[in-house]
Design a protein around this motif. Structure first.
Motif, PDB file in Angstrom:
ATOM      1  N   THR A 241       0.837  -1.202   0.000  1.00 19.40           N
ATOM      2  CA  THR A 241       0.000   0.000   0.000  1.00 19.40           C
ATOM      3  C   THR A 241       0.876   1.257   0.000  1.00 19.40           C
ATOM      4  O   THR A 241       1.955   1.261   0.603  1.00 19.40           O
ATOM      5  CB  THR A 241      -0.975   0.016   1.199  1.00 19.40           C
TER       6      THR A 241
ATOM      7  N   GLU B 115       2.253   4.646   1.166  1.00 20.95           N
ATOM      8  CA  GLU B 115       2.407   5.167   2.530  1.00 20.95           C
ATOM      9  C   GLU B 115       2.525   6.686   2.450  1.00 20.95           C
ATOM     10  O   GLU B 115       3.217   7.153   1.544  1.00 20.95           O
ATOM     11  CB  GLU B 115       3.669   4.552   3.121  1.00 20.95           C
ATOM     12  N   PRO B 116       1.926   7.466   3.338  1.00 23.67           N
ATOM     13  CA  PRO B 116       1.139   7.083   4.516  1.00 23.67           C
ATOM     14  C   PRO B 116      -0.180   6.409   4.128  1.00 23.67           C
ATOM     15  O   PRO B 116      -0.707   6.635   3.055  1.00 23.67           O
ATOM     16  CB  PRO B 116       0.887   8.423   5.206  1.00 23.67           C
ATOM     17  N   PHE B 117      -0.676   5.581   5.061  1.00 20.24           N
ATOM     18  CA  PHE B 117      -1.927   4.858   4.793  1.00 20.24           C
ATOM     19  C   PHE B 117      -2.796   4.796   6.039  1.00 20.24           C
ATOM     20  O   PHE B 117      -2.315   5.020   7.165  1.00 20.24           O
ATOM     21  CB  PHE B 117      -1.632   3.464   4.249  1.00 20.24           C
TER      22      PHE B 117
ATOM     23  N   ASN C 166      -3.300  -1.762   9.275  1.00 14.85           N
ATOM     24  CA  ASN C 166      -2.356  -2.542  10.075  1.00 14.85           C
ATOM     25  C   ASN C 166      -3.065  -3.449  11.070  1.00 14.85           C
ATOM     26  O   ASN C 166      -2.663  -4.584  11.289  1.00 14.85           O
ATOM     27  CB  ASN C 166      -1.428  -1.607  10.864  1.00 14.85           C
TER      28      ASN C 166
ATOM     29  N   PRO D 140       4.713  -1.100   2.887  1.00 14.42           N
ATOM     30  CA  PRO D 140       4.493   0.262   2.400  1.00 14.42           C
ATOM     31  C   PRO D 140       5.388   0.603   1.212  1.00 14.42           C
ATOM     32  O   PRO D 140       6.518   0.141   1.134  1.00 14.42           O
ATOM     33  CB  PRO D 140       4.881   1.109   3.614  1.00 14.42           C
TER      34      PRO D 140
ATOM     35  N   ALA E 199       6.650   4.207  -0.492  1.00 14.89           N
ATOM     36  CA  ALA E 199       6.593   5.616  -0.085  1.00 14.89           C
ATOM     37  C   ALA E 199       5.928   6.519  -1.118  1.00 14.89           C
ATOM     38  O   ALA E 199       6.220   6.439  -2.315  1.00 14.89           O
ATOM     39  CB  ALA E 199       8.008   6.115   0.189  1.00 14.89           C
TER      40      ALA E 199
ATOM     41  N   PHE F 265       0.502   6.913  10.622  1.00 13.65           N
ATOM     42  CA  PHE F 265       0.044   6.489   9.297  1.00 13.65           C
ATOM     43  C   PHE F 265       1.190   5.971   8.430  1.00 13.65           C
ATOM     44  O   PHE F 265       0.996   5.662   7.264  1.00 13.65           O
ATOM     45  CB  PHE F 265      -0.663   7.647   8.579  1.00 13.65           C
ATOM     46  N   TYR F 266       2.387   5.956   9.016  1.00 14.62           N
ATOM     47  CA  TYR F 266       3.559   5.409   8.313  1.00 14.62           C
ATOM     48  C   TYR F 266       3.997   4.164   9.063  1.00 14.62           C
ATOM     49  O   TYR F 266       3.938   4.139  10.288  1.00 14.62           O
ATOM     50  CB  TYR F 266       4.723   6.406   8.353  1.00 14.62           C
ATOM     51  N   SER F 267       4.456   3.144   8.332  1.00  9.27           N
ATOM     52  CA  SER F 267       5.050   2.026   9.068  1.00  9.27           C
ATOM     53  C   SER F 267       6.569   2.039   8.912  1.00  9.27           C
ATOM     54  O   SER F 267       7.265   1.306   9.603  1.00  9.27           O
ATOM     55  CB  SER F 267       4.445   0.685   8.667  1.00  9.27           C
ATOM     56  N   THR F 268       7.087   2.853   7.990  1.00  7.15           N
ATOM     57  CA  THR F 268       8.537   3.000   7.864  1.00  7.15           C
ATOM     58  C   THR F 268       9.020   3.901   9.000  1.00  7.15           C
ATOM     59  O   THR F 268       8.590   5.053   9.106  1.00  7.15           O
ATOM     60  CB  THR F 268       8.896   3.644   6.507  1.00  7.15           C
TER      61      THR F 268
ATOM     62  N   SER G  40       9.534   8.004   9.224  1.00  5.50           N
ATOM     63  CA  SER G  40       8.810   8.747   8.186  1.00  5.50           C
ATOM     64  C   SER G  40       7.702   9.609   8.799  1.00  5.50           C
ATOM     65  O   SER G  40       7.091   9.241   9.800  1.00  5.50           O
ATOM     66  CB  SER G  40       8.175   7.787   7.179  1.00  5.50           C
TER      67      SER G  40
END
Lengths: 398, 398
Positions: free
Chosen positions: B118, B120-122, B127, B139, B141, B358-361, B364
């Motif tokens: 998906t 990202e942000p998502f 999740n 994610p 980017a 909203f980011y999983s990295t 970020s």
């Protein structure tokens, strides 16, 4: 075209799913079909609940708190306190039906690959929730000859493995109607304590106890307060299955805070349903007395009639509004289909739920069906008469 | 005391959960808190919907069909046909909010251990549903400098592994407000086709497109009809988030029949919500025009005001009612907490959602927040003024 998931393929279909087209066909032929197969009561929803809907006057139907409206949780806590279950509003989450309570409890407590033991026959949808959570339901046999009493402690302990994480019971029981005694619950307490297991106690039929029998809640078992998770629902209590309001209750703070994370992901339980659920708590005692009187009459009539049919055995359950009945037939699945496909008596027939759908041990319950006594007594009489006639002529009679 | 599950421990908490106590404390101090952090619109629910509740006249609130009432599904199909999405009532399931549609789609299509890509942000709750289903959100980017446009095809394809089972998009997007163009959807189509993936398309903000921009549905992508699963909800469309009614729509019969098994396990979607959802389809066009006018005004005001604050960058999104904004701060999580804990301007403050949720990295979105423009224009003005003052004095300003 990408393939669907293994979990999706493994999900059990509803036990009566394959019968539905036959029932529809019978109705198309103009036949009256008595539905003894479902747990949808015909009892009216209490007036206080219906009034709450009609009086709904907010301008925006907003999300509620993920754990449910605090006003509802506080009132629900009062209801529990009144019936002797000491919990407060922080020890519960409002869920989307009892269904979601079961799912959240399993997801929060049991790892994929781990096991939950349950007396068999059992509520078929536990299999669906277990499949969703990637866990295994391990059955321990209970028998119609014992009226489906709790299996002996030795039998339960034989099923315990290093993967066992809990025991799930439904009390009063769907599908058997069996009401566990305090003594049986104490047996469960000892097992749970000895093996450090969770006890998932589905008590959605709590109000449906007959012959003066009292319901004993797993929440009142001393010494295992952190092991017990009660699963509840307003569906049966107030005959409002469609509002989809249930609850997950536990003294275990870790369980509540973990389940809350699942609850937050889905934002909130149904808002209108919570309005109805909250109003329903003011249902007058008279309503329950009347419902109890009605079900007792239906049960007595049904049990007596069934036991007077040659070859039939029907226990006299003390709870819920189901019973599992032994029939003199070769195969209850075939019989149920035959009833819809090939039989009629005065242009009527009946639909029953073959008990095989409530057993996971292959071959078990082959000559048993679950009957729900959710019909008015006159309809129940017609249904019983029709069933008796059917058993006289069924080609697979044994 | 038995331990909770690994899945339960892994479940992400709501991104704003840790801010809630600070907001409550600020309110206790008598401070006015403007909530820019949530997607709960203040727009009134349509009259036709509210009227349907007050006119509810059934005696028993029964279970509905597990796939949702047929009358509602037929009417919903008409709604889709009117906006150019050709589906019929057998190609959909009514779900408990869009949330359940996402969960059923993932459970039905993706195996534990597999991946879904998906941009990202998502939407943070993807999740949660992924964790519930035991799958991984990968994610790719997208950048505030590009106004969060779809990442280039090469970047998306870099993320594809043998475990990749699908792509999930939210269009218009929560949290960015970005509206994917037809060209971007055609890029996704090509990827989906080439790698035989599912395309999960969350289109719950479909009605919220501004500046005359048109929404292009993934359901209309030719050649991947069996790959696309649309996820929908009435929550935002009719400002009735609390009814918890959504839908899962697909031309893929295997997906529908598989998702139906998950639906059967939980018996039925909310009944009263379905009554409201069905009535809402008759909402007059005028309502949407007015809502669109209102949000356009709010967005324009907000975007202009934010971009006039030194060091702030706010894209001008074409959809939904969110935007992700870059702030001249060291850490948006700290800033959001400071706003509630230590700041006030005219006894007011604001609550924003730090974009990190909203980011999983890791790392970020550290200086970004999501702002929902769900407040009346006067409140929004006060909120923006307060935010501007806060940025002047925030000790971590950069």
């Amino acid at each position: 075209m990408p393939s669907i998931s293994e979990k999706g393929r493994a999900m059990p279909a509803s036990p009566i799913r394959k019968l539905v087209p036959y029932a529809e066909e019978a109705k198309r032929k103009g036949r009256k079909v008595y539905h003894l197969n479902i747990g949808q009561p015909d009892i009216p929803t209490p007036d206080v609940a219906l009034k709450a809907i009609r009086n709904f006057n907010l301008r925006v139907i907003e999300y509620s708190h993920s754990a449910g409206n605090e006003s509802y949780r506080r009132k629900l806590a009062e209801y529990y306190q009144k019936i002797g279950i000491r919990v407060d509003h922080t020890e519960m989450l409002i869920t989307t039906g009892g269904s979601e309570a079961v799912l959240f409890a399993l997801m929060s407590c049991v790892n994929p690959g781990e096991e939950v033991i349950t007396p068999e026959p059992f509520y078929a949808n536990y299999n669906g929730f277990a499949t969703s959570a990637g866990i295994k339901v391990v059955p321990v046999a209970s028998y119609i000859e014992d009226d489906f009493a709790l299996p002996p402690i030795t039998e339960i302990e034989k099923k315990i493995t290093p993967e066992t994480k809990g025991i799930i019971i439904c009390n009063p029981n769907n599908p058997t109607g069996y009401l566990y005694s305090k003594e049986e619950l104490l047996v469960l307490r000892d097992i749970v304590k000895r093996h450090d297991l969770f006890l998932f106690s589905d008590e959605v039929y709590r109000e449906f106890c007959y012959d003066g029998a009292e319901h004993y809640s797993a929440m009142n078992l001393e010494g295992i307060e952190n092991n017990v998770i009660m699963l509840d629902s307003v569906s049966k209590r107030y005959s409002e299955c469609g509002v989809r309001i249930g609850a997950l209750i536990s003294k275990n703070r870790d369980v509540i805070s973990t389940a809350l994370k699942f609850a937050q992901a889905r934002l909130s339980p149904p808002g209108l349903g919570q309005v109805v659920g909250e109003a329903s708590i003011d249902t007058p005692q008279e309503y329950f007395k009347e419902v109890n009187r009605e079900y007792t009459e239906r049960r007595n009539y049904m049990v007596d009639t069934l036991n007077n049919i040659p070859g039939v055995y029907c226990p006299k359950p003390k709870g819920a509004f189901y019973t599992v009945v032994k029939l003199p037939v070769d195969d209850a699945d075939k019989f149920a289909q035959w009833l819809l496909e090939s039989f009629e008596y005065k242009n009527q027939t009946v639909m029953v739920a073959p008990a095989s759908g409530f057993y996971s041990t292959p071959g078990s319950g082959k000559n048993e069906v679950r009957i729900a006594y959710v019909l008015k007594i006159d309809d129940l009489k017609n249904a019983m008469e029709t069933l008796a006639e059917a058993l006289k002529v069924y080609p697979g009679r044994k």
